[in-house]
Design a protein around this motif. Structure first.
Motif, PDB file in Angstrom:
ATOM      1  N   LEU A   1      -1.860  -0.518 -11.013  1.00 20.34           N
ATOM      2  CA  LEU A   1      -1.102   0.668 -11.421  1.00 20.34           C
ATOM      3  C   LEU A   1       0.333   0.299 -11.796  1.00 20.34           C
ATOM      4  O   LEU A   1       0.922  -0.610 -11.206  1.00 20.34           O
ATOM      5  CB  LEU A   1      -1.047   1.685 -10.282  1.00 20.34           C
ATOM      6  CG  LEU A   1      -2.378   2.226  -9.778  1.00 20.34           C
ATOM      7  CD1 LEU A   1      -2.149   3.067  -8.533  1.00 20.34           C
ATOM      8  CD2 LEU A   1      -3.066   3.026 -10.861  1.00 20.34           C
ATOM      9  N   GLU A   2       0.880   1.029 -12.746  1.00 20.58           N
ATOM     10  CA  GLU A   2       2.304   0.920 -13.040  1.00 20.58           C
ATOM     11  C   GLU A   2       3.055   1.673 -11.945  1.00 20.58           C
ATOM     12  O   GLU A   2       2.594   2.722 -11.490  1.00 20.58           O
ATOM     13  CB  GLU A   2       2.621   1.536 -14.411  1.00 20.58           C
ATOM     14  CG  GLU A   2       2.042   0.768 -15.573  1.00 20.58           C
ATOM     15  CD  GLU A   2       2.654  -0.622 -15.703  1.00 20.58           C
ATOM     16  OE1 GLU A   2       3.866  -0.759 -15.515  1.00 20.58           O
ATOM     17  OE2 GLU A   2       1.899  -1.566 -15.978  1.00 20.58           O
ATOM     18  N   PRO A   3       4.212   1.172 -11.529  1.00 17.23           N
ATOM     19  CA  PRO A   3       4.957   1.848 -10.455  1.00 17.23           C
ATOM     20  C   PRO A   3       5.757   3.051 -10.974  1.00 17.23           C
ATOM     21  O   PRO A   3       6.981   3.081 -10.953  1.00 17.23           O
ATOM     22  CB  PRO A   3       5.875   0.739  -9.934  1.00 17.23           C
ATOM     23  CG  PRO A   3       6.108  -0.133 -11.125  1.00 17.23           C
ATOM     24  CD  PRO A   3       4.825  -0.091 -11.918  1.00 17.23           C
ATOM     25  N   ASP A   4       5.032   4.072 -11.433  1.00 21.73           N
ATOM     26  CA  ASP A   4       5.660   5.251 -11.999  1.00 21.73           C
ATOM     27  C   ASP A   4       5.496   6.452 -11.066  1.00 21.73           C
ATOM     28  O   ASP A   4       5.004   6.316  -9.943  1.00 21.73           O
ATOM     29  CB  ASP A   4       5.087   5.532 -13.386  1.00 21.73           C
ATOM     30  CG  ASP A   4       3.567   5.699 -13.384  1.00 21.73           C
ATOM     31  OD1 ASP A   4       2.978   5.881 -12.293  1.00 21.73           O
ATOM     32  OD2 ASP A   4       2.973   5.643 -14.470  1.00 21.73           O
ATOM     33  N   SER A   5       5.877   7.619 -11.548  1.00 18.70           N
ATOM     34  CA  SER A   5       5.826   8.811 -10.697  1.00 18.70           C
ATOM     35  C   SER A   5       4.400   9.161 -10.280  1.00 18.70           C
ATOM     36  O   SER A   5       4.172   9.626  -9.164  1.00 18.70           O
ATOM     37  CB  SER A   5       6.490   9.998 -11.388  1.00 18.70           C
ATOM     38  OG  SER A   5       5.821  10.315 -12.590  1.00 18.70           O
ATOM     39  N   SER A   6       3.452   8.935 -11.156  1.00 16.22           N
ATOM     40  CA  SER A   6       2.050   9.202 -10.803  1.00 16.22           C
ATOM     41  C   SER A   6       1.604   8.297  -9.657  1.00 16.22           C
ATOM     42  O   SER A   6       0.961   8.763  -8.704  1.00 16.22           O
ATOM     43  CB  SER A   6       1.167   8.989 -12.033  1.00 16.22           C
ATOM     44  OG  SER A   6      -0.190   9.158 -11.701  1.00 16.22           O
ATOM     45  N   ALA A   7       1.942   7.018  -9.738  1.00 19.52           N
ATOM     46  CA  ALA A   7       1.590   6.079  -8.669  1.00 19.52           C
ATOM     47  C   ALA A   7       2.314   6.453  -7.378  1.00 19.52           C
ATOM     48  O   ALA A   7       1.736   6.346  -6.290  1.00 19.52           O
ATOM     49  CB  ALA A   7       1.924   4.652  -9.074  1.00 19.52           C
TER      50      ALA A   7
ATOM     51  N   ASP B   1      11.814   1.365 -11.755  1.00 22.36           N
ATOM     52  CA  ASP B   1      11.396   2.457 -12.636  1.00 22.36           C
ATOM     53  C   ASP B   1      12.618   3.292 -13.030  1.00 22.36           C
ATOM     54  O   ASP B   1      12.779   4.425 -12.582  1.00 22.36           O
ATOM     55  CB  ASP B   1      10.343   3.324 -11.927  1.00 22.36           C
ATOM     56  CG  ASP B   1       9.787   4.429 -12.810  1.00 22.36           C
ATOM     57  OD1 ASP B   1       9.960   4.369 -14.046  1.00 22.36           O
ATOM     58  OD2 ASP B   1       9.168   5.355 -12.259  1.00 22.36           O
ATOM     59  N   PRO B   2      13.503   2.730 -13.882  1.00 25.24           N
ATOM     60  CA  PRO B   2      14.743   3.439 -14.214  1.00 25.24           C
ATOM     61  C   PRO B   2      14.513   4.792 -14.889  1.00 25.24           C
ATOM     62  O   PRO B   2      15.342   5.694 -14.764  1.00 25.24           O
ATOM     63  CB  PRO B   2      15.480   2.476 -15.144  1.00 25.24           C
ATOM     64  CG  PRO B   2      14.480   1.486 -15.599  1.00 25.24           C
ATOM     65  CD  PRO B   2      13.388   1.462 -14.568  1.00 25.24           C
ATOM     66  N   GLU B   3      13.389   4.942 -15.584  1.00 28.05           N
ATOM     67  CA  GLU B   3      13.093   6.226 -16.218  1.00 28.05           C
ATOM     68  C   GLU B   3      12.578   7.252 -15.215  1.00 28.05           C
ATOM     69  O   GLU B   3      12.542   8.441 -15.508  1.00 28.05           O
ATOM     70  CB  GLU B   3      12.089   6.026 -17.347  1.00 28.05           C
ATOM     71  CG  GLU B   3      12.650   5.199 -18.478  1.00 28.05           C
ATOM     72  CD  GLU B   3      11.639   4.957 -19.584  1.00 28.05           C
ATOM     73  OE1 GLU B   3      10.572   5.593 -19.578  1.00 28.05           O
ATOM     74  OE2 GLU B   3      11.924   4.103 -20.441  1.00 28.05           O
TER      75      GLU B   3
END
Length: 102
Positions: A74-80, A26-28
């Motif tokens: 789920l996408e492995p982003d900040s919410s996850a 998740d580079p962003e």
């Protein structure tokens, strides 16, 4: 429970190797270097604790996090990551405290 401070705030915590893996996934979702992230995260945790908030760091293994995300679609982003931190804290502290962990 009537106030914000009645809740345990679970925060994902990464060692340098795991943080570098996260940066690839998740580079962003990561800014700067590991050292910058750790300093900023530590400062935020200290500020929350100084206001009486119960904060727990939960050590994250990125491979396990990715598997958890995949199982839930789920996408492995900040919410996850926030949801995963709560999940890990609930496992650590038991079901009886699950309604007080976020």
């Amino acid at each position: 429970m009537n106030s914000e401070n009645d809740f345990i705030l679970a925060v994902c915590w990464f060692d340098k190797e795991q943080w570098q893996l996260l940066a690839k996934v998740d580079p962003e979702g990561v800014d700067g270097s590991y050292e910058e992230w750790r300093k900023k995260a530590s400062k935020t945790i200290a500020e929350l604790r100084s206001r009486g908030q119960m904060v727990v760091k939960v050590q994250v293994n990125v491979s396990e996090f990715l598997e958890w995300c995949q199982e839930r679609g789920l996408e492995p982003d900040s919410s996850a990551r926030s949801r995963y931190a709560s999940f890990l804290a609930q496992k650590r502290y038991g079901k009886e405290n699950s309604d007080s962990i976020r």
